[in-house]
Design an enzyme around this catalytic site. Structure first.
Site, short mmCIF file in Angstrom:
data_model
loop_
_atom_site.label_atom_id
_atom_site.label_comp_id
_atom_site.label_asym_id
_atom_site.label_seq_id
_atom_site.Cartn_x
_atom_site.Cartn_y
_atom_site.Cartn_z
N GLU A 246 10.13 -4.11 -2.18
CA GLU A 246 10.32 -5.43 -1.64
C GLU A 246 11.32 -5.95 -2.32
O GLU A 246 11.15 -6.57 -3.40
CB GLU A 246 9.29 -6.02 -1.15
N SER B 24 0.93 -13.81 8.35
CA SER B 24 1.29 -14.47 9.44
C SER B 24 2.52 -13.94 10.08
O SER B 24 2.94 -14.23 11.33
CB SER B 24 1.60 -16.02 9.26
N ASN C 211 6.76 -11.73 0.64
CA ASN C 211 5.39 -11.85 0.21
C ASN C 211 4.60 -13.22 0.58
O ASN C 211 3.57 -13.41 0.39
CB ASN C 211 4.94 -11.21 -1.28
N THR D 65 0.69 -1.21 -0.10
CA THR D 65 -0.24 0.01 -0.10
C THR D 65 0.78 1.00 -0.06
O THR D 65 1.97 1.30 0.71
CB THR D 65 -0.79 0.05 1.37
#
Lengths: 209, 227
Positions: B87, B227, B222, B1
């Protein structure tokens, strides 16, 4: 590629000092929504009380499934005619997305708590980021907002306060994104400042309107 | 986001601020991609509190365009930081589509290249696979193909350090450069910052889009987020 040089992005891209625009105070807090105990809640407040009524604008995701904070902020801006917006409250760790009516109520409660504490009705925007499909832990968020605005935890207008605000909205980011620049108007020579904070590292291909 | 906000102490009218943010956003935050996914929460907000004592800036003000340019440049810097922190990213890549008939066509092509997983993995592997770039241009969802004329198309890798030659032509006027200097291509692709320039030769509009490589680390991050 295993031999690629590891770059210290934090050292490269995070400033060590900065000049910030007049009339803003910011705060942050570790509310406990993030499991690792990092900062996860931030508030920015316009403290300028001159005759000028602040103006605000925003661009939002065009994803058909808009999260509750997106819908709430859009509503606040439209109702206020893009004027008199004096605060933004942001949490990370939970996106408050796909959370239905409960999510809308939580987004409204976040705005309301800031409005009430600051004594400025209908003047707060809200943003959230993190895991989709989980409810906000409102007890933690409410406590955090109170800590920031009443007990002034990590609250101020200096560089550390702004940097902590940038950290508080991070998720998988490896460094906080804070930039600030001053400019002089060519017509009058008056100096003004822009400060920007962003977060994002994945799920990034925005098409905002 | 993507979340972000820009605050200023200038007094700007709501209409002026809206126009400014819309213009800046279209050329900054809407021109970045890490993985091609659009969030349900993307928001960029701007507040102007008027703490600086100067007349209110409106769309009609003499200073409007100057401030709009400054806000746009500022927003681009902020948006680029997001891509640099993509990322797992090891490379920051500017995709510049120039001399297009329309800005929209330039943007669609730049975005398509920037989102191509095969282009992004080739960048990670430092493989000068220009065929994947051409392939992405070819399937970009243009309304029509008037911006795209095969014989006018040029594609290059461009180094962003001071090394020479800075530009390495891969496709010249629609014809593949069969004598690509592979050693130079490897040098350019080894840089952490590099540029892909696509010259359409059909107009004068251009769009810069910023992307990064796609790495093993992206999958690691990812595959285990919730979790």
């Amino acid at each position: 590629n295993s031999g690629k040089k590891v770059v210290d992005k934090y050292a490269l891209y995070v400033p060590k000092t900065g000049v910030f625009p007049k009339g803003y105070e910011v705060g942050s807090f570790a509310s406990g929504v993030k499991k690792n105990g990092n900062l996860d809640l931030g508030v920015i407040v316009n403290t300028n009380r001159t005759n000028f009524e602040s103006s605000a604008s925003a661009v939002f995701t065009t994803n058909r499934f808009k999260a509750a904070p997106v819908l709430k902020s859009k509503q606040v801006l439209e109702n206020s005619q893009y004027r008199n917006i004096n605060a933004i409250v942001v949490n990370s760790g939970c996106a408050n997305s796909m959370t239905g009516e409960v999510g809308m109520k939580d987004a409204e409660a976040m705005c309301q708590l800031v409005n009430t504490t600051l004594g400025t009705p209908d003047s707060t925007l809200v943003m959230s980021t993190g895991v989709i499909g989980q409810k906000l832990q409102m007890n933690k968020i409410s406590h955090g907002i109170t800590e920031i605005l009443q007990n002034k935890s990590n609250y101020g207008s200096d560089f550390p306060a702004w940097l902590n605000l940038a950290k508080s909205i991070c998720t998988t980011d490896t460094f906080p994104k804070l930039i600030t620049s001053s400019f002089k108007l060519s017509t009058t020579g008056k100096e003004y400042t822009l400060t920007g904070i962003a977060k994002g590292a994945g799920m990034i291909c925005p098409n905002m309107a | 986001t993507l979340l972000g906000f820009i605050v200023t102490d200038l007094p700007i009218s709501p209409k002026g601020l809206q126009k400014m943010l819309s213009f800046a956003g279209q050329r900054s935050f809407n021109c970045i991609s890490v993985d091609g996914d659009m969030s349900t929460n993307d928001t960029i907000c701007m507040i102007a509190n008027g703490a600086v004592d100067t007349p209110t800036i409106d769309v009609e003000s003499k200073e409007f365009n100057e401030i709009c340019e400054q806000v746009t440049g500022f927003a681009q810097k902020l948006a680029q930081l997001v891509v640099r922190d993509g990322e797992g990213a090891t490379k920051f890549v500017t995709v510049k589509v120039q001399n297009s008939k329309t800005f929209d066509d330039a943007k669609i092509i730049a975005e398509t290249i920037s989102n191509s997983m095969l282009v992004k993995t080739a960048l990670y592997g430092e493989d000068a696979n220009w065929g994947r770039i051409l392939c992405a241009i070819g399937y970009s969802k243009l309304d029509n193909v008037t911006s795209l004329v095969n014989e006018k198309l040029n594609v290059s890798f461009v180094a962003t350090d001071s090394s020479e030659p800075a530009e390495l032509p891969l496709l010249v006027n629609g014809v593949p450069n069969l004598n690509v200097d592979e050693a130079r291509a490897s040098e350019i692709l080894a840089l952490p910052d590099l540029k892909i320039v696509v010259d359409l030769g059909t107009g004068s509009e251009e769009c810069n889009f910023w992307t990064c490589d796609l790495t093993h680390e992206y999958v690691t991050i990812n595959g285990d987020y919730r979790s």
